[in-house]
Design an enzyme around this catalytic site. Structure first.
Site, short mmCIF file in Angstrom:
data_model
loop_
_atom_site.label_atom_id
_atom_site.label_comp_id
_atom_site.label_asym_id
_atom_site.label_seq_id
_atom_site.Cartn_x
_atom_site.Cartn_y
_atom_site.Cartn_z
CE LYS A 1 38.64 35.99 38.53
NZ LYS A 1 38.88 37.47 38.56
CB SER B 1 40.47 38.00 35.18
OG SER B 1 40.19 38.45 36.50
CB SER C 1 38.70 41.17 36.92
OG SER C 1 39.96 41.23 36.28
#
Lengths: 395, 395
Positions: free
Chosen positions: A35, A112, A136
């Site tokens: 990420k 996310s 997330s």
């Protein structure tokens, strides 16, 4: 949807830079993505925010958790799109787009850690790192049919990452396969996955939030958990006797206050353009007072004590990860905001208490994946991963 | 509006990297900024597009035009915000925000060289580079009260820049001061500004587009031009006898076709999120056919011949730079699109013909600046700059 489109929407298009990994090790042969909230030397870190990307420069150090994976022989394949500043559960980024849901391109991926989940779900890598502040990792795990762990808060080093709300932020990861998931766990947790008989407890307050259809969709997964992991049928967890609305608000306040401490100066002085939802949440966060934060923190302590007391020495909560399967892309912003509100009631417990929660891809609803979760006491991470592996053959 | 806010909104927040310049030279003591469309070694080039920024990497070469300025002793102070992929006249960027208008923070700065114009207008540097495809130097020059030149097409090297539509793209620059403007001109044009008596010609087709109020606002500037630059009062230019709507459409088609050749693959394969207006214009551009392009190019040749014939050996057009002063930020997207359409009728002549046009900050309307332009034959750039300097004392 072509593979190259899926790839383009999951990964940040940074110029390739060699990231060396050990020739052998426990993760040899596995590829992973990161990420774009964690630093990897030779790459910028955008946190999904163009202004942040512009000021990032090229990082010279790799986040220690990423380095641990490289040292264990895993191959880094790229950085993935994150929702803006990680402050969203949708899987949308107004600047870098929406990664493609692993099961249905008409649905959102969840976020996310959206690009990481999408990349793993589509087989573009074996596992991927995400972060979980308010859900997330768990939300996209549920929406993409993946294993995803929110570890015990503080268990895995978050150095070299862009914080959202530090007392909530944890590093998590996704895999399609419980065996791969467990191999990564052993490296990141520095503890071998283990299993032992557990007592499955159902927090009724949370289950009562579900529609009858979603409850029914989760029933086969419940049966599987019962048969494979526990001697007895799941029983009711001792009630929390704390209104979920209060808990959700405490989560929002504490997260908001910290998010503004971390990002407020950046937003105030540099005036970055923030996408829909994200802008409103930061605006709301800027008004949270220190007193509200203190009250929320006190409620967290109280909640944690109750949950731990209820779990006892061998209890593990079974809970729905999300209130429903992934929302359709065509939903309105207002519908998504309502879904976020409903989701936070389920997701906030692990965040507020710092307890570990693993989402398991054991159910389906409307033809797409739906997760079910196990939540255990502090540092039961290796146990949760071990239980997941125990279920794996039948997944 | 604080100076630091103005700075934050005009400049890209890249980490500082030393950019050496000659210790002495004709531009010694002058500071300049560069639209983030031109490469500067040690910096990325975003072209105002987050995906483009992510894939840019750090450039290792400086665009030759920028290097010429450094070699002449000018000091580089930063890269400025551009409208996304330079495909806008508004001065807005959905990802990097809107630079602040130099005269009125409630108005748009104009674009796409928005940050460069804003930085110069607010005195954050002495001059700044922009680019002009369809008006991206002239519009913000008019809206911010600056001198701004669209040079003869091909006159200044565009290497090391992100193209929009190569047969239109030119490098231009802004300054508050005609003297500074002329010093920069001498370096970039490699020709000293000169002046000579000119015959001022008014293209009636263009003047007739203006409202009576704007015409009246430009009258004192007209008088000044007459008194200072010409022996005779401005006379009517020979009519073009080509409908302005046809010319504007030819501009849109030719620009669109080239813009899609340059950016289409990026947009198709990488699916970057494009802001409002920009997305629609690229979508429209993707449908322009090679036949339409060929017809548009033929019209350009015809137009150029007519304009040149009308100018003769000593003629210079006097024309309004823009149909009005800078639009209010509060205008709707539809209003802005209508303003763009009206603006292109004035702006398209120089773009289609490749002839140089300088905008002069000689007028005001509604309390804010309004430009008036001179347009001359090919390579009359140094003359136009010289005429501007001749006007300067009274500015």
């Amino acid at each position: 949807m072509t593979r190259s489109t899926v790839h383009a929407r999951a990964f940040m298009p940074y110029p390739e830079h060699p990231v060396p990994h050990a020739a052998s090790g426990p993760l040899q042969g596995l590829s992973f993505a990161v990420k774009d909230l964690f630093d990897v030397a030779g790459y910028p870190t955008s946190a999904g925010q163009p202004h942040m990307l512009a000021q990032s420069g090229i990082k010279t150090r790799t986040a220690p958790a990423v380095q641990a994976l490289l040292n264990a022989g895993a191959e880094f394949v790229g950085k993935t799109v994150t929702d803006e500043l990680a402050f969203s559960l949708n899987g949308q980024n107004a600047h870098f787009g929406s990664p493609v849901n692993g099961a249905d391109p008409l649905r959102l991926s969840g976020g996310s850690s959206s690009g990481s989940a999408s990349a793993v779900a589509h087989g573009l890598c074996d596992f991927a790192l995400g972060s979980d502040t308010g859900g997330s990792v768990r939300a996209p795990a549920s929406h993409n049919g993946l294993f995803g762990l929110r570890p015990t808060h503080g268990r895995i080093d978050m150095a070299g990452s862009h914080a959202l709300a530090p007392s909530f932020d944890v590093l998590g990861w996704f895999a399609r396969d419980a065996e791969v998931f467990a191999r990564v766990a052993e490296v990141l947790l520095q503890e071998a996955p283990r299993h032992q008989p557990v007592r499955l407890l159902m927090p009724r307050e949370l289950w009562d939030l579900l529609s009858a259809e979603v409850r029914a969709a989760l029933q086969p997964a419940m049966d599987q958990l019962h048969i494979k992991l526990a001697s007895a049928a799941p029983s009711a967890a001792p009630p929390l006797n704390m209104p979920l609305d209060d808990l959700t608000m405490a989560f929002r306040l504490a997260q908001g206050w910290e998010a503004w401490q971390v990002n407020g100066e950046f937003i105030r002085t540099q005036q970055p353009v923030l996408g829909p939802g994200v802008a409103q949440r930061f605006e709301w966060s800027s008004h949270v007072t220190a007193d509200q934060y203190a009250s929320a923190q006190a409620l967290r302590t109280q909640l944690k004590a109750r949950v731990l007391q209820g779990l006892g020495t061998d209890g593990v909560w079974v809970l729905p990860t999300m209130p429903d399967c992934a929302p359709l892309i065509s939903q309105t912003d207002a519908d998504l905001e309502a879904y976020r509100g409903a989701s936070l009631k389920l997701l906030c417990i692990a965040g507020l208490t710092g307890l570990p929660q693993i989402s398991l891809p054991l159910a389906r609803h409307q033809g797409v994946p739906l997760g079910i979760s196990l939540l255990g006491p502090e540092n039961s991470d290796a146990l949760l991963v071990g239980l997941a592996r125990q279920l794996a053959p039948a997944v």
